[in-house]
Motif scaffolding. Structure first.
Motif, short mmCIF file in Angstrom:
data_model
loop_
_atom_site.label_atom_id
_atom_site.label_comp_id
_atom_site.label_asym_id
_atom_site.label_seq_id
_atom_site.Cartn_x
_atom_site.Cartn_y
_atom_site.Cartn_z
N SER A 207 0.84 -1.18 0.00
CA SER A 207 0.00 0.00 0.00
C SER A 207 0.87 1.23 0.00
O SER A 207 2.05 1.17 0.30
CB SER A 207 -0.91 0.02 1.23
OG SER A 207 -0.12 -0.03 2.40
N LYS A 208 0.29 2.35 -0.33
CA LYS A 208 1.07 3.58 -0.37
C LYS A 208 1.53 3.95 1.03
O LYS A 208 0.80 3.81 1.99
CB LYS A 208 0.24 4.73 -0.96
CG LYS A 208 -0.05 4.52 -2.44
CD LYS A 208 -0.75 5.71 -3.02
CE LYS A 208 -1.02 5.50 -4.50
NZ LYS A 208 -1.69 6.65 -5.12
N CYS A 209 2.75 4.43 1.10
CA CYS A 209 3.33 4.79 2.39
C CYS A 209 4.16 6.05 2.19
O CYS A 209 4.93 6.13 1.23
CB CYS A 209 4.21 3.64 2.90
SG CYS A 209 5.18 4.05 4.34
N PRO A 210 4.03 7.04 3.06
CA PRO A 210 4.76 8.29 2.89
C PRO A 210 6.27 8.12 2.82
O PRO A 210 6.95 8.92 2.22
CB PRO A 210 4.36 9.12 4.12
CG PRO A 210 3.07 8.54 4.57
CD PRO A 210 3.13 7.09 4.22
N ASP A 248 6.28 10.50 -7.51
CA ASP A 248 6.27 9.05 -7.63
C ASP A 248 4.84 8.53 -7.83
O ASP A 248 4.60 7.62 -8.62
CB ASP A 248 6.91 8.42 -6.39
CG ASP A 248 7.48 7.03 -6.66
OD1 ASP A 248 7.70 6.70 -7.84
OD2 ASP A 248 7.69 6.28 -5.70
N ASP A 249 3.89 9.13 -7.14
CA ASP A 249 2.48 8.75 -7.32
C ASP A 249 2.01 9.05 -8.75
O ASP A 249 1.27 8.27 -9.36
CB ASP A 249 1.59 9.50 -6.32
CG ASP A 249 1.77 9.01 -4.89
OD1 ASP A 249 2.36 7.92 -4.70
OD2 ASP A 249 1.35 9.72 -3.96
N LEU A 250 2.45 10.19 -9.29
CA LEU A 250 2.08 10.54 -10.65
C LEU A 250 2.71 9.58 -11.66
O LEU A 250 2.09 9.21 -12.66
CB LEU A 250 2.51 11.98 -10.96
CG LEU A 250 1.66 13.08 -10.33
CD1 LEU A 250 2.30 14.45 -10.56
CD2 LEU A 250 0.24 13.07 -10.89
N LEU A 251 3.95 9.18 -11.41
CA LEU A 251 4.60 8.20 -12.28
C LEU A 251 3.79 6.91 -12.35
O LEU A 251 3.63 6.32 -13.42
CB LEU A 251 6.02 7.90 -11.79
CG LEU A 251 7.07 8.99 -12.03
CD1 LEU A 251 8.34 8.67 -11.26
CD2 LEU A 251 7.38 9.11 -13.52
N GLU A 252 3.27 6.50 -11.20
CA GLU A 252 2.45 5.28 -11.19
C GLU A 252 1.15 5.49 -11.96
O GLU A 252 0.73 4.63 -12.74
CB GLU A 252 2.15 4.85 -9.75
CG GLU A 252 1.31 3.58 -9.69
CD GLU A 252 1.02 3.14 -8.27
OE1 GLU A 252 0.83 1.93 -8.07
OE2 GLU A 252 0.98 3.99 -7.38
#
Length: 312
Positions: A207-210, A248-252
């Motif tokens: 899951s996403k983690c800061p 990084d979220d945008l890359l995904e």
């Protein structure tokens, strides 16, 4: 009678205040010794502890780990920090805390799965180890791949339809998978990491983690670079961490990849530019092989600006 030439050497024997001998507090200049950085490492499925040093990039890191355990560097799929489990939140990225413990995950069983692409997206997030292997970092819930039990987070993608993709970067693999036609079955050859007894049977979901890929235990980290020597740096600022996570979220979202090192590079590029047009030109010169679309570049610039405003 003595000539001036004869008197000069005798005068030279007297002390010369203008050029005193070196004092103990000012020794002759000597090359400054670089700090010796030694990291502890183990094979994730179990091994004695080894010590490694003297690497400046990921390929050299893998070579050092391989030498410590008497295996080939190509056996190493990826590394995690401070956990032997296939935990993508602790994946080794571009930075290693000076006190971090490195666990190397090596090749296990090979498996082949047949997939039929019924939707545009397979539900995979791809990353790579920086040394030739692309692997699965995330599987989206309720996606095509999520319905195939044999596919797990941490599996390395070795071939698509018997076409080897070893040596390809993660964005190249993601592009190949996106371009596969719908309704036509294809085969993935996967290599799963060798697992310890307490890891068998797990099908990891991340899951996403800061702090994803930034597991650090000290104020200083070793920054590994794809080009150039590694450097010891202070841990990223709050703004840098926030902005890198957003990128990084945008890359995904846009490309189906995650790459903390790439995200950091894009944030550093943005810090040196004044507007989105200049940012786009700099990205083309530094990261032209990615061929980022214009709308993506604008989104990245906006996300970095948002992080800067949020962090003051």
């Amino acid at each position: 009678m003595e000539s001036a030439a004869a008197r000069e050497p005798r005068g030279a024997e007297a002390p010369r205040p203008a050029a005193p001998p070196p004092s103990p507090s000012e020794p002759p200049a000597a090359p400054r010794a670089r700090p010796r950085l030694v990291f502890r490492t183990q094979l994730a499925h179990g091994s004695p502890t080894g010590k490694i040093e003297g690497f400046t990039n990921v390929r050299e890191l893998y070579a050092k780990i391989a030498e410590a355990f008497g295996i080939a560097p190509t056996e190493i799929l990826f590394c995690t920090l401070n956990s032997h489990k296939v935990d993508m939140q602790k994946l080794l990225g571009g930075q290693i805390g000076l006190e971090d413990f490195i666990f190397a995950h090596v090749r296990g069983e090979t498996k082949e799965v047949e997939v039929t692409k019924t939707e545009d997206a397979l539900g995979l997030t791809i990353t790579d180890n920086g040394a030739g292997y692309a692997f699965i970092k995330r599987i989206k819930e309720d996606s095509i791949i999520n319905r195939i039990e044999a596919v797990c987070v941490g599996d390395s993608i070795e071939a698509i339809n018997d076409h080897s993709i070893v040596g390809c970067r993660h964005y190249e693999v993601a592009k190949m998978l996106r371009e596969l036609p719908k309704a036509q079955p294809f085969t993935l050859r996967l290599v799963q990491p060798k697992r310890a007894f307490d890891m068998i049977g797990q099908r990891s979901r991340s899951s996403k983690c800061p702090m994803e890929a930034k597991v650090m235990s000290g104020r200083e980290t070793l920054r590994l670079r794809s080009g150039g020597a590694a450097t010891v740096e202070e841990t990223p600022s709050e703004f840098e961490e926030e902005a890198s996570q957003k990128v990084d979220d945008l890359l995904e979202s846009y490309m189906g990849i995650r790459d903390p090192e790439l995200a950091v590079t894009m944030v550093e590029t943005a810090k040196k530019t004044m507007n989105v047009q200049e940012f786009a030109r700099c990205l083309d010169s530094v990261l032209g092989e990615f061929a980022f679309p214009d709308e993506f570049v604008v989104e990245v610039w906006a996300a970095i600006a948002e992080a800067r405003e949020a962090c003051g």
